[in-house]
Write a protein that holds these residues in place. Sequence first.
Motif, PDB file in Angstrom:
ATOM      1  N   SER A  58      49.171 -28.393  -8.227  1.00  0.00           N
ATOM      2  CA  SER A  58      50.281 -27.588  -8.721  1.00  0.00           C
ATOM      3  C   SER A  58      49.898 -26.865 -10.002  1.00  0.00           C
ATOM      4  CB  SER A  58      51.530 -28.442  -8.975  1.00  0.00           C
ATOM      5  OG  SER A  58      51.514 -29.010 -10.272  1.00  0.00           O
ATOM      6  N   PHE A  59      50.764 -25.935 -10.405  1.00  0.00           N
ATOM      7  CA  PHE A  59      50.548 -25.144 -11.607  1.00  0.00           C
ATOM      8  C   PHE A  59      50.569 -25.975 -12.880  1.00  0.00           C
ATOM      9  CE2 PHE A  59      55.145 -25.455 -11.445  1.00  0.00           C
ATOM     10  CZ  PHE A  59      55.546 -25.457 -12.781  1.00  0.00           C
ATOM     11  N   LYS A  60      51.085 -27.185 -12.816  1.00  0.00           N
ATOM     12  CA  LYS A  60      51.251 -28.005 -14.017  1.00  0.00           C
ATOM     13  C   LYS A  60      49.932 -28.267 -14.743  1.00  0.00           C
ATOM     14  CE  LYS A  60      55.702 -28.919 -13.103  1.00  0.00           C
ATOM     15  NZ  LYS A  60      56.838 -28.635 -13.980  1.00  0.00           N
ATOM     16  N   ASP A  61      48.823 -28.236 -14.007  1.00  0.00           N
ATOM     17  CA  ASP A  61      47.534 -28.561 -14.606  1.00  0.00           C
ATOM     18  C   ASP A  61      47.141 -27.588 -15.708  1.00  0.00           C
ATOM     19  OD1 ASP A  61      47.372 -30.656 -12.808  1.00  0.00           O
ATOM     20  OD2 ASP A  61      46.127 -29.564 -11.386  1.00  0.00           O
ATOM     21  N   ARG A  62      47.552 -26.332 -15.582  1.00  0.00           N
ATOM     22  CA  ARG A  62      47.205 -25.333 -16.597  1.00  0.00           C
ATOM     23  C   ARG A  62      47.722 -25.729 -17.984  1.00  0.00           C
ATOM     24  NH1 ARG A  62      45.657 -20.376 -14.763  1.00  0.00           N
ATOM     25  NH2 ARG A  62      45.867 -20.039 -12.518  1.00  0.00           N
ATOM     26  N   GLY A  63      48.982 -26.142 -18.014  1.00  0.00           N
ATOM     27  CA  GLY A  63      49.570 -26.523 -19.288  1.00  0.00           C
ATOM     28  C   GLY A  63      49.169 -27.909 -19.727  1.00  0.00           C
ATOM     29  N   MET A  64      48.953 -28.794 -18.742  1.00  0.00           N
ATOM     30  CA  MET A  64      48.656 -30.182 -19.086  1.00  0.00           C
ATOM     31  C   MET A  64      47.316 -30.311 -19.793  1.00  0.00           C
ATOM     32  SD  MET A  64      50.348 -32.964 -19.029  1.00  0.00           S
ATOM     33  CE  MET A  64      51.595 -32.588 -17.778  1.00  0.00           C
ATOM     34  N   VAL A  65      46.329 -29.519 -19.384  1.00  0.00           N
ATOM     35  CA  VAL A  65      45.016 -29.631 -20.021  1.00  0.00           C
ATOM     36  C   VAL A  65      45.111 -29.258 -21.503  1.00  0.00           C
ATOM     37  CG1 VAL A  65      44.196 -27.291 -19.459  1.00  0.00           C
ATOM     38  CG2 VAL A  65      42.551 -29.145 -19.739  1.00  0.00           C
ATOM     39  N   VAL A  66      45.932 -28.272 -21.830  1.00  0.00           N
ATOM     40  CA  VAL A  66      46.099 -27.881 -23.230  1.00  0.00           C
ATOM     41  C   VAL A  66      46.885 -28.951 -23.987  1.00  0.00           C
ATOM     42  CG1 VAL A  66      46.963 -26.117 -24.813  1.00  0.00           C
ATOM     43  CG2 VAL A  66      46.011 -25.446 -22.603  1.00  0.00           C
ATOM     44  N   ALA A  67      47.963 -29.450 -23.379  1.00  0.00           N
ATOM     45  CA  ALA A  67      48.779 -30.479 -24.025  1.00  0.00           C
ATOM     46  C   ALA A  67      47.972 -31.741 -24.300  1.00  0.00           C
ATOM     47  CB  ALA A  67      49.997 -30.809 -23.167  1.00  0.00           C
ATOM     48  N   VAL A  68      47.147 -32.147 -23.338  1.00  0.00           N
ATOM     49  CA  VAL A  68      46.358 -33.361 -23.503  1.00  0.00           C
ATOM     50  C   VAL A  68      45.232 -33.140 -24.516  1.00  0.00           C
ATOM     51  CG1 VAL A  68      44.795 -34.972 -22.329  1.00  0.00           C
ATOM     52  CG2 VAL A  68      46.954 -34.316 -21.258  1.00  0.00           C
ATOM     53  N   GLY A  85      57.997 -34.926 -10.048  1.00  0.00           N
ATOM     54  CA  GLY A  85      56.793 -35.190  -9.266  1.00  0.00           C
ATOM     55  C   GLY A  85      55.529 -34.541  -9.756  1.00  0.00           C
ATOM     56  N   ASN A  86      55.505 -33.217  -9.861  1.00  0.00           N
ATOM     57  CA  ASN A  86      54.264 -32.524 -10.191  1.00  0.00           C
ATOM     58  C   ASN A  86      53.785 -32.785 -11.613  1.00  0.00           C
ATOM     59  OD1 ASN A  86      53.758 -31.293  -7.698  1.00  0.00           O
ATOM     60  ND2 ASN A  86      55.116 -29.579  -8.157  1.00  0.00           N
ATOM     61  N   THR A  87      54.711 -32.834 -12.563  1.00  0.00           N
ATOM     62  CA  THR A  87      54.312 -33.121 -13.942  1.00  0.00           C
ATOM     63  C   THR A  87      53.711 -34.514 -14.047  1.00  0.00           C
ATOM     64  OG1 THR A  87      56.003 -31.637 -14.833  1.00  0.00           O
ATOM     65  CG2 THR A  87      55.117 -33.287 -16.328  1.00  0.00           C
ATOM     66  N   SER A  88      54.294 -35.469 -13.344  1.00  0.00           N
ATOM     67  CA  SER A  88      53.769 -36.838 -13.393  1.00  0.00           C
ATOM     68  C   SER A  88      52.359 -36.901 -12.817  1.00  0.00           C
ATOM     69  CB  SER A  88      54.690 -37.800 -12.636  1.00  0.00           C
ATOM     70  OG  SER A  88      54.707 -37.519 -11.253  1.00  0.00           O
ATOM     71  N   SER A  89      52.116 -36.192 -11.719  1.00  0.00           N
ATOM     72  CA  SER A  89      50.790 -36.168 -11.114  1.00  0.00           C
ATOM     73  C   SER A  89      49.766 -35.620 -12.089  1.00  0.00           C
ATOM     74  CB  SER A  89      50.793 -35.306  -9.852  1.00  0.00           C
ATOM     75  OG  SER A  89      51.754 -35.736  -8.929  1.00  0.00           O
ATOM     76  N   SER A  90      50.116 -34.500 -12.709  1.00  0.00           N
ATOM     77  CA  SER A  90      49.190 -33.835 -13.620  1.00  0.00           C
ATOM     78  C   SER A  90      48.953 -34.649 -14.884  1.00  0.00           C
ATOM     79  CB  SER A  90      49.741 -32.449 -13.985  1.00  0.00           C
ATOM     80  OG  SER A  90      48.810 -31.721 -14.731  1.00  0.00           O
TER      81      SER A  90
END
Length: 350
Positions: A58-68, A85-90
């Motif tokens: 999902s698209f969530k990975d784009r933002g998650m990598v920066v947040a992490v 669902g998708n945010t938890s996966s990412s």
Amino acid sequence: MNPGVLVKYKDFLPVTPGTPLFSLGEGDTPLVRCNRLETEIGCRELYLKLEGCNPTGSFKDRGMVVAVAKALESGSKAIMCASTGNTSSSAAAYAAYCGLTAIIIVPKNNIAPGKLAQAIVYGAKIIALKGNFDQALSIVLNLTKKHPVTLANSVNPHRIEGQKTAAFEIIDTLGQAPDYLFIPVGNAGNITAYWKGFEEYYQLGRAKNKPAMMGFQAEGAAPIVRGHVIDDPKTIASAIRIGNPASWQKATAARDESGGVIDMVTDDEIMAAHRLMATKTGVFGEPASAASLAGLIKLSRKGMDFSKKRVVCVITGTGLKDTDAVLKTAEPFLEAPANSAAVEKALGWG
């Protein structure tokens, strides 16, 4: 080789000398032209942005990598989010990669099994809440203020920064912005992020135009359209089953500043677009992702003219995230004994 968004777009992100640069391969997702649907719907050009091709689907990975990355930079040892669902996966995947603890709060019995399986296998601490997403997010916002754990939901501005890179990619690929960007709206962070990306590239002279942002909610979970919080949102599109979007005001600003709309589509319209997308383009998105195409079809049928327009529909997640929605409505399979004559008969060939 895809370097990931932190490296590729570091000049446009809050990257400092202390920000760790890493990637699971997020970003650089396909922009697929759909000739058959162009003809059927009546667009000059129609593209699907396949965000389901990100590492966790999902698209969530784009933002998650920066947040992490920013969480690591600050010395955080844990991240926490509420999720449909998708945010938890990412969050769970990037936490696992970086050695952080991921704490996930999900609505009990209201998360697609495929998404829950991802959070489980990545080793997240999961709490199934006897409530909905909006209640889960309220709890997460409270707890991340009280304890030394980083908020991983899209109210974290670093998430929006990462997600805006999808808009950069569209312009980098097409050479300009589309006339219209159709996108599902749930918690409303993604429409906010895309508009931020389009605006930034325009201001830098990398695009001569900006698209109208066309956001679509599910009819049973359409608080922005209806103008009030939905206490008990209902829709087959679980990823946008949200009654009080965290980025509500920013989403309406994106709509107004771009000259776009935020409208709603029914579950029947979503699933019809879902099937059309699969059978006419070979793209299998999760139900929520089809809200973008459903919105385009709805406006076209109402008489809106796209015949001279370039349109992009964002397909936010892979259909493998939520196969139950398909299997529950599938027609019975043809059955036959194990011999050629019987199979020929079943197929109507003999």
